[in-house]
Motif scaffolding. Sequence first.
Motif, PDB file in Angstrom:
ATOM      1  N   GLU A 173       0.826  -1.223   0.000  1.00  0.00           N
ATOM      2  CA  GLU A 173       0.000   0.000   0.000  1.00  0.00           C
ATOM      3  C   GLU A 173       0.851   1.260   0.000  1.00  0.00           C
ATOM      4  OE1 GLU A 173      -2.207  -0.326   3.610  1.00  0.00           O
ATOM      5  OE2 GLU A 173      -3.533  -1.889   2.848  1.00  0.00           O
ATOM      6  N   LYS A 174       2.167   1.121   0.089  1.00  0.00           N
ATOM      7  CA  LYS A 174       3.069   2.272   0.298  1.00  0.00           C
ATOM      8  C   LYS A 174       2.621   3.071   1.520  1.00  0.00           C
ATOM      9  CE  LYS A 174       4.870   2.964  -4.303  1.00  0.00           C
ATOM     10  NZ  LYS A 174       6.164   2.383  -3.940  1.00  0.00           N
ATOM     11  N   ASN A 175       2.219   2.340   2.527  1.00  0.00           N
ATOM     12  CA  ASN A 175       1.619   2.949   3.704  1.00  0.00           C
ATOM     13  C   ASN A 175       2.686   3.124   4.792  1.00  0.00           C
ATOM     14  OD1 ASN A 175       0.138   3.560   5.963  1.00  0.00           O
ATOM     15  ND2 ASN A 175      -1.518   2.118   5.514  1.00  0.00           N
ATOM     16  N   HIS A 177       3.033   5.588   7.005  1.00  0.00           N
ATOM     17  CA  HIS A 177       2.571   6.073   8.317  1.00  0.00           C
ATOM     18  C   HIS A 177       2.115   4.932   9.230  1.00  0.00           C
ATOM     19  CE1 HIS A 177      -0.440   6.572   5.117  1.00  0.00           C
ATOM     20  NE2 HIS A 177      -1.268   6.008   5.955  1.00  0.00           N
ATOM     21  N   ARG A 246      10.827   1.620 -14.247  1.00  0.00           N
ATOM     22  CA  ARG A 246      10.721   2.373 -12.981  1.00  0.00           C
ATOM     23  C   ARG A 246      11.145   1.405 -11.879  1.00  0.00           C
ATOM     24  NH1 ARG A 246       7.109   6.350 -12.466  1.00  0.00           N
ATOM     25  NH2 ARG A 246       8.160   6.971 -14.357  1.00  0.00           N
ATOM     26  N   TYR A 266       2.505  -1.117 -16.691  1.00  0.00           N
ATOM     27  CA  TYR A 266       1.389  -0.153 -16.723  1.00  0.00           C
ATOM     28  C   TYR A 266       1.347   0.557 -18.070  1.00  0.00           C
ATOM     29  CZ  TYR A 266       1.371  -0.806 -11.670  1.00  0.00           C
ATOM     30  OH  TYR A 266       1.301  -1.345 -10.409  1.00  0.00           O
ATOM     31  N   PRO A 271      -6.354   1.663 -15.325  1.00  0.00           N
ATOM     32  CA  PRO A 271      -6.091   2.019 -13.932  1.00  0.00           C
ATOM     33  C   PRO A 271      -5.330   0.989 -13.104  1.00  0.00           C
ATOM     34  CG  PRO A 271      -8.381   1.383 -14.205  1.00  0.00           C
ATOM     35  CD  PRO A 271      -7.773   1.374 -15.573  1.00  0.00           C
TER      36      PRO A 271
ATOM     37  N   VAL B  81      -5.321   0.292  -3.835  1.00  0.00           N
ATOM     38  CA  VAL B  81      -4.784   1.644  -4.052  1.00  0.00           C
ATOM     39  C   VAL B  81      -3.569   1.842  -3.139  1.00  0.00           C
ATOM     40  CG1 VAL B  81      -7.004   2.700  -4.664  1.00  0.00           C
ATOM     41  CG2 VAL B  81      -6.319   2.617  -2.259  1.00  0.00           C
ATOM     42  N   TYR B  82      -2.815   2.902  -3.400  1.00  0.00           N
ATOM     43  CA  TYR B  82      -1.744   3.271  -2.477  1.00  0.00           C
ATOM     44  C   TYR B  82      -2.319   4.190  -1.409  1.00  0.00           C
ATOM     45  CZ  TYR B  82       1.767   1.507  -5.762  1.00  0.00           C
ATOM     46  OH  TYR B  82       2.527   0.721  -6.568  1.00  0.00           O
ATOM     47  N   GLU B  83      -1.877   3.982  -0.181  1.00  0.00           N
ATOM     48  CA  GLU B  83      -2.301   4.860   0.916  1.00  0.00           C
ATOM     49  C   GLU B  83      -1.077   5.679   1.309  1.00  0.00           C
ATOM     50  OE1 GLU B  83      -4.277   2.835   4.214  1.00  0.00           O
ATOM     51  OE2 GLU B  83      -3.529   4.427   5.517  1.00  0.00           O
ATOM     52  N   LEU B  84      -1.015   6.919   0.812  1.00  0.00           N
ATOM     53  CA  LEU B  84       0.251   7.656   0.878  1.00  0.00           C
ATOM     54  C   LEU B  84       0.432   8.527   2.110  1.00  0.00           C
ATOM     55  CD1 LEU B  84       0.530   8.707  -2.882  1.00  0.00           C
ATOM     56  CD2 LEU B  84       1.593   6.762  -1.760  1.00  0.00           C
ATOM     57  N   LEU B  85      -0.680   8.929   2.730  1.00  0.00           N
ATOM     58  CA  LEU B  85      -0.525   9.857   3.852  1.00  0.00           C
ATOM     59  C   LEU B  85      -1.699   9.748   4.823  1.00  0.00           C
ATOM     60  CD1 LEU B  85       1.316  12.274   4.757  1.00  0.00           C
ATOM     61  CD2 LEU B  85      -0.269  13.783   3.562  1.00  0.00           C
ATOM     62  N   ASP B  86      -1.350   9.803   6.115  1.00  0.00           N
ATOM     63  CA  ASP B  86      -2.385   9.901   7.146  1.00  0.00           C
ATOM     64  C   ASP B  86      -2.560  11.390   7.449  1.00  0.00           C
ATOM     65  OD1 ASP B  86      -4.001   9.854   9.335  1.00  0.00           O
ATOM     66  OD2 ASP B  86      -2.798   8.448  10.509  1.00  0.00           O
ATOM     67  N   ARG B 179      -7.292   9.604   5.023  1.00  0.00           N
ATOM     68  CA  ARG B 179      -6.048   9.206   4.351  1.00  0.00           C
ATOM     69  C   ARG B 179      -6.032   9.736   2.917  1.00  0.00           C
ATOM     70  NH1 ARG B 179      -3.877   5.213   8.081  1.00  0.00           N
ATOM     71  NH2 ARG B 179      -5.079   5.780   9.918  1.00  0.00           N
ATOM     72  N   ASN B 183      -4.325   6.196  -7.094  1.00  0.00           N
ATOM     73  CA  ASN B 183      -4.479   5.075  -8.017  1.00  0.00           C
ATOM     74  C   ASN B 183      -3.076   4.551  -8.366  1.00  0.00           C
ATOM     75  OD1 ASN B 183      -4.327   4.380 -11.164  1.00  0.00           O
ATOM     76  ND2 ASN B 183      -6.246   3.634 -10.310  1.00  0.00           N
ATOM     77  N   LYS B 184      -2.925   3.223  -8.411  1.00  0.00           N
ATOM     78  CA  LYS B 184      -1.590   2.651  -8.596  1.00  0.00           C
ATOM     79  C   LYS B 184      -0.986   3.016  -9.952  1.00  0.00           C
ATOM     80  CE  LYS B 184      -1.487  -0.985  -5.204  1.00  0.00           C
ATOM     81  NZ  LYS B 184      -1.280  -2.395  -4.894  1.00  0.00           N
ATOM     82  N   TYR B 187      -0.087   6.714 -10.168  1.00  0.00           N
ATOM     83  CA  TYR B 187       1.123   7.000  -9.401  1.00  0.00           C
ATOM     84  C   TYR B 187       2.379   6.701 -10.220  1.00  0.00           C
ATOM     85  CZ  TYR B 187       4.294   7.334  -5.416  1.00  0.00           C
ATOM     86  OH  TYR B 187       5.312   7.708  -4.574  1.00  0.00           O
ATOM     87  N   THR B 191       4.253  10.212 -10.800  1.00  0.00           N
ATOM     88  CA  THR B 191       4.927  10.064  -9.505  1.00  0.00           C
ATOM     89  C   THR B 191       5.332  11.411  -8.913  1.00  0.00           C
ATOM     90  OG1 THR B 191       5.869   8.063 -10.446  1.00  0.00           O
ATOM     91  CG2 THR B 191       6.700   8.719  -8.303  1.00  0.00           C
ATOM     92  N   ASN B 195       3.805  12.966  -5.558  1.00  0.00           N
ATOM     93  CA  ASN B 195       4.723  13.093  -4.416  1.00  0.00           C
ATOM     94  C   ASN B 195       4.809  14.538  -3.930  1.00  0.00           C
ATOM     95  OD1 ASN B 195       5.424  10.460  -3.977  1.00  0.00           O
ATOM     96  ND2 ASN B 195       7.255  10.504  -5.239  1.00  0.00           N
ATOM     97  N   THR B 199       4.034  15.700  -0.186  1.00  0.00           N
ATOM     98  CA  THR B 199       5.028  16.409   0.633  1.00  0.00           C
ATOM     99  C   THR B 199       4.463  17.730   1.143  1.00  0.00           C
ATOM    100  OG1 THR B 199       6.716  15.436  -0.753  1.00  0.00           O
ATOM    101  CG2 THR B 199       7.422  17.246   0.649  1.00  0.00           C
TER     102      THR B 199
END
Lengths: 373, 207
Positions: A173-175, A177, A246, A266, A271, B81-86, B179, B183-184, B187, B191, B195, B199
Motif C-alpha cells: 500500500e506504500k503505507n 505512516h 521504474r 502499466y 487504472p 490503491v496506495y495509501e500515501l498519507l495519514d 487518508r 491510483n496505482k 502514481y 509520480t 509526491n 510532501t
Amino acid sequence: MSDNLSFLYNDELTVLKLRKLYEDKGFKKFRMSKFESYDFYARNKDFLVGNRIITFTDLNGKLMALKPDVTLSIVKNADDSAERQKLYYTENVYRESKDIHEFKEISQVGLEVIGNIDLFQTVEIITLAIKSLLELDENAILEISHMGYTEGLLDCLTNDTHLRNELHKLFKEKNAHDLIKLADAHSLPKSPVTTAVDVMSCKSANEDAINNALSNSLNSRMQDAVNEVNSIYNLLKISGLEKHIRIDFSVTDDPSYYNGILMHGYVHSIPRDVLSGGRYDMLLSKMGKENTQAMGFAIYFDALDRKLHIRNKNGTDVIVLYSDNSDIKTLADFCNKLDSENISYTAVTQIPEITYNSKIYSVEGTDVKEVTL
Amino acid sequence: MISVALPKGRLGNKVFDIFAKIGYDCDEMHSDSRQLVFTSEENGISYFLVKPSDVSIYVEHGAADIGIVGKDILLEYEPDVYELLDLNIGKCRMCVAGKNDFIDNPDVALRVATKFVNIAKTYYKSINRNIEIIKLNGSIELAPILDLSDVIVDIVETGTTLKENNLGVLTEILPISARLIANKASYKFKTEEINKIVTKFSEELQK
C-alpha cells in the motif's frame, strides 16, 4: 501488420504481434486443455489470484476445474530433463471478479522460462516484457523490484510470520505512516524502518534509487538484490529500454512463491497493472522441482479490452443491393469484379441499418448503379 | 493535471482548504455553481465531490488520480490503491457499542448490527468470537435498543448519540482518520506530481 488485416480488432492484432515477438526469440507455443484436476489447483491455491475456482464432476466422478491459471500447468508439465524451456501461451482463464462477485473469462498472453535462468535470460524476459507493453502504449512503464530486498529488510525487522504479513501488506500500500505505527507498537528496530519508509517514497530516479537502496542495504540479501537489479538496468541501457523502467524496491509479493525479480507493467488509461510476473523458483520447489528456476510474465487482456477492442475498419468496402428484378449474371459478374480487385463486399436485398462508409451499388436488371443515401 | 476525488461534506471542505493553501486552489470551487467537476488549469488540478464511501471506487478505477477517504472505508472495501498519507484529521474511532448493562454470553452467537460488515467480521474473527451479522445502512444505534442486535460496530466521534440512547462503547476496535490515497497506475505515470502534493500536504499538516 498489413492493411489486409484491418478487419481484425486491435486486441487480436496485438496477440499476433506478441506471438511473433516471442516466436522470434525461440519461444514455443504451449497449449493446455481447458480442464485440470481440481486437486492440482487446490494444492496451490495461494498462488492463484482469488480463491474461487469453477468446478464440475467429470464422467468418471472426478472433480475437475476450469483452468484459473496457466503458469501452474506449464510448471507441472515442464520437462525436468531439459536445460531450459521457453514457452509462451495465449489462453483464457476463469477467475472470480472481485467487482461483480461472478466468474469471468480472462484472456491472457504470457511466457515462461523454466530451467537455468541466468542474467542474460532474465534481461531477455524483461526486454520482452517491455516490448510487449510497447505494443500497447509507446509510453508504457515496467516497474521492477526484487523480492530479496523486501525480504532482507523484513529479516532485519522481525521473524514473526504474522507481523511480516502485516508489513508486506503495508509495503504493497506504500503505507509508511501505518508501518511506523506498527513498528513503534512492536518496538521494531529503527534503522530498517527508516530504510523501508525511504524506499516506499519513490522520490528518486532509477539510478539514484539503486544507489540509495545499496547504501541503505542492511544485509547481504538486500545487497545481492540491488546488485542484480543494477546489472539488469545497465544491460537494458544498451538497448535504450531503460526509460521505460521504474525501479521501486518497496514492491513485493508472496514470498512462498516468488523470489528474485518482480515486474508490473502499466499503460496509459488503464487504472491497474496489465502485466505482472517475476521469478518464481519457490513455486517449482513446492511442486517437487527443486533446483529448477523459473521466470515469466502474463498480460491480462481483460483490463485492456476498452483500449484495444476496436478496429480500424468496420463493415465492407461495398454493399451490393439486389432484388428479384436483378439479372443474376450481372450480379455475379459485378461480385467477381470486386473480388478480383480485392474489394470487400456484402450482397444484400435490403440496405442495412448501419452502412458505415461503404459504397452502395444496386443491381437493377442488367444495370449496376451507385446509390447515394 | 491531477484529478482529486474529495468526500462531500465537512471533511471535503476542510481538505480543499488545505489544497488551496498549498498552491492547488481552484476558483470554480468557490462559486455556487452546480458544476460537478471543478478545474484549475493554472494549478494543474481538478476536483470533484463524491459520496465519502465512493471516493476509493473513483480512485481504484482511475477516474481520479488521488482521493481523500476515511480509513474505515479503506478497511471495509479493501480497494487496491496506495495509501500515501495519514492526514490525522476527521479523527474518530471504530467501536463495538451496546447497552450500558450488556453482558456477553459466549455460548451463543453474538448478533452484531453494522454498516461495516468486513471490519466487524475481521475483528470478531481475530478474537475467535462466533457472530451473526445484521447489515444495516443507517440508524445503527437503534438495533440494540429494539433488540435487533446485541451490539453494534460503528464509527464513534463524540459518543453523544450513544449516551443519549443509554448506549456506551464496549470496545475500541481501531482509530480512524482521513487518508490520502492514489491510483496505482496514476502514481506510476505522475509520480513526481503526486509526491509533490503529498510532501506539501504533509508539511502543511505539521504546521
